[in-house]
Enzyme design. Structure first.
Site, PDB file in Angstrom:
ATOM      1  N   SER A  96       0.812  -1.220   0.000  1.00  0.00           N
ATOM      2  CA  SER A  96       0.000   0.000   0.000  1.00  0.00           C
ATOM      3  C   SER A  96       0.843   1.266   0.000  1.00  0.00           C
ATOM      4  O   SER A  96       0.400   2.304  -0.504  1.00  0.00           O
ATOM      5  CB  SER A  96      -0.958   0.001   1.198  1.00  0.00           C
ATOM      6  OG  SER A  96      -0.247  -0.174   2.409  1.00  0.00           O
ATOM      7  N   HIS A 126       2.035   4.463   4.672  1.00  0.00           N
ATOM      8  CA  HIS A 126       1.290   5.214   3.664  1.00  0.00           C
ATOM      9  C   HIS A 126       1.870   6.614   3.475  1.00  0.00           C
ATOM     10  O   HIS A 126       1.956   7.113   2.347  1.00  0.00           O
ATOM     11  CB  HIS A 126      -0.179   5.306   4.075  1.00  0.00           C
ATOM     12  CG  HIS A 126      -0.867   3.985   4.085  1.00  0.00           C
ATOM     13  ND1 HIS A 126      -2.133   3.807   4.603  1.00  0.00           N
ATOM     14  CD2 HIS A 126      -0.472   2.758   3.649  1.00  0.00           C
ATOM     15  CE1 HIS A 126      -2.488   2.540   4.479  1.00  0.00           C
ATOM     16  NE2 HIS A 126      -1.484   1.892   3.909  1.00  0.00           N
TER      17      HIS A 126
END
Length: 318
Positions: free
Chosen positions: A144, A195
């Site tokens: 991610s 992230h």
């Protein structure tokens, strides 16, 4: 940190179904290889999750540098895999056709390693600033972070406009940051630093020196960011229309061919929201029929991509 044992990998089945709906022949080669690699490592993990996850303690202090390569390719469970690779699918289709396969492969490889490096720096800085050693032991896996970096690139190549996040209009240039916060409000089990590292790497490419450094290194390897599919050059103008232009180095006449914009081919007729809704419904059903429920690794697929697709399709139809 151990991968949860599940009788049926519902997320994996849903992912494979989506890939076949798109059609393997419609997926650019590097994107397809990235999907295959993530699936292969999920089915055949090289190491247990605790031995492949990325942390300051394990990677930097204990010099286990291979975790920089292993952590992006390992996922906690099938739903973690699904949300990440489903996002890879459409981002790869968009970006690989724009950047060319070789450059996109270069970007993916660089982002995968660099996102891990930035993650380690962030965790180390927070641990030292707050005098909290637990941050050095915090371990993360998954693709991610790379996806956030690719999202920054996608927003850079499609600037302007607003996206709807949780019912609020957000300018494109701020969308990644708002999504970063929103994800961790609703899915606190995700890696905030991972992230954030992806966003920073994306900004280093679009606003900083990373792209020029990569181009300089690529020049030594004999290719550059201008490389596209053989015989074609991608074009994009400020009005939002795009397509492919046949390129003839010896002066043959040029002409434009509009790139197909039938995104139903890629999504089986479902929008991102509809795909997410189906996935969550399947997840809730699966949770009710299994003893071990999936952790909150659900990657927030915002409606911005569907809005952009509709806008581009409208321009093409004019």
């Amino acid at each position: 940190m151990q991968r949860r044992s599940r009788g049926i990998n519902t997320g994996l089945i849903l992912l494979l179904s989506q890939i076949f709906h798109v059609g393997i022949n419609n997926i650019p080669p590097v994107t397809l290889a990235t999907l295959a690699l993530n699936i292969w490592f999920f089915l055949n993990p090289q190491k247990p999750l605790y031995s492949s996850c990325l942390s300051v303690e394990k990677c930097y202090q204990q010099r286990d540098w291979q975790r920089l390569l292993l952590s992006p390719l390992h996922h906690a469970d099938d739903w973690h895999l699904y949300f990440n690779t489903a996002s890879v699918l459409w981002k790869g289709i968009n970006l690989e056709r724009r950047l060319g396969s070789r450059w996109f492969a270069y970007v993916i490889t660089t982002f995968s390693v660099l996102t891990g490096v930035v993650y380690l720096l962030l965790q180390f800085a927070v641990a030292e600033f707050m005098d909290e050693p637990d941050f050095k032991r915090s371990c993360a896996v998954g693709f991610s972070g790379v996806l956030f970096a690719l999202k920054v690139l996608n927003n850079h190549y499609c600037p302007g406009g607003f996206v709807n996040i949780l019912g609020f209009p957000v300018p494109n240039r701020f969308a990644c940051w708002v999504e970063l916060v929103a994800i961790h409000l609703f899915s606190p089990g995700t890696s905030f630093a991972g992230h954030q590292a992806g966003i920073l790497v994306g900004l280093m490419y679009t606003q900083g020196p990373l792209k020029k450094i990569m181009e300089a290194c690529a020049g030594l390897g004999g290719f550059s960011s201008s490389v596209g599919y053989p015989g074609q050059q991608y074009y994009f103008n400020s009005s939002g229309s795009s397509g492919y232009q046949d390129y003839y180095p010896h002066g043959r006449p040029d002409h434009y061919e509009e790139a197909p914009r039938n995104y139903d081919t890629y999504t089986a007729g479902l929008s991102e929201e509809e795909q997410l809704e189906r996935a969550l419904q399947a997840s809730l059903w699966d949770r009710g029929h299994t003893r071990n429920s999936p952790p909150p690794y659900g990657f927030h697929l915002s409606p911005e991509e569907e809005m952009r697709r509709q806008r581009l399709h409208r321009f093409d139809s004019q």
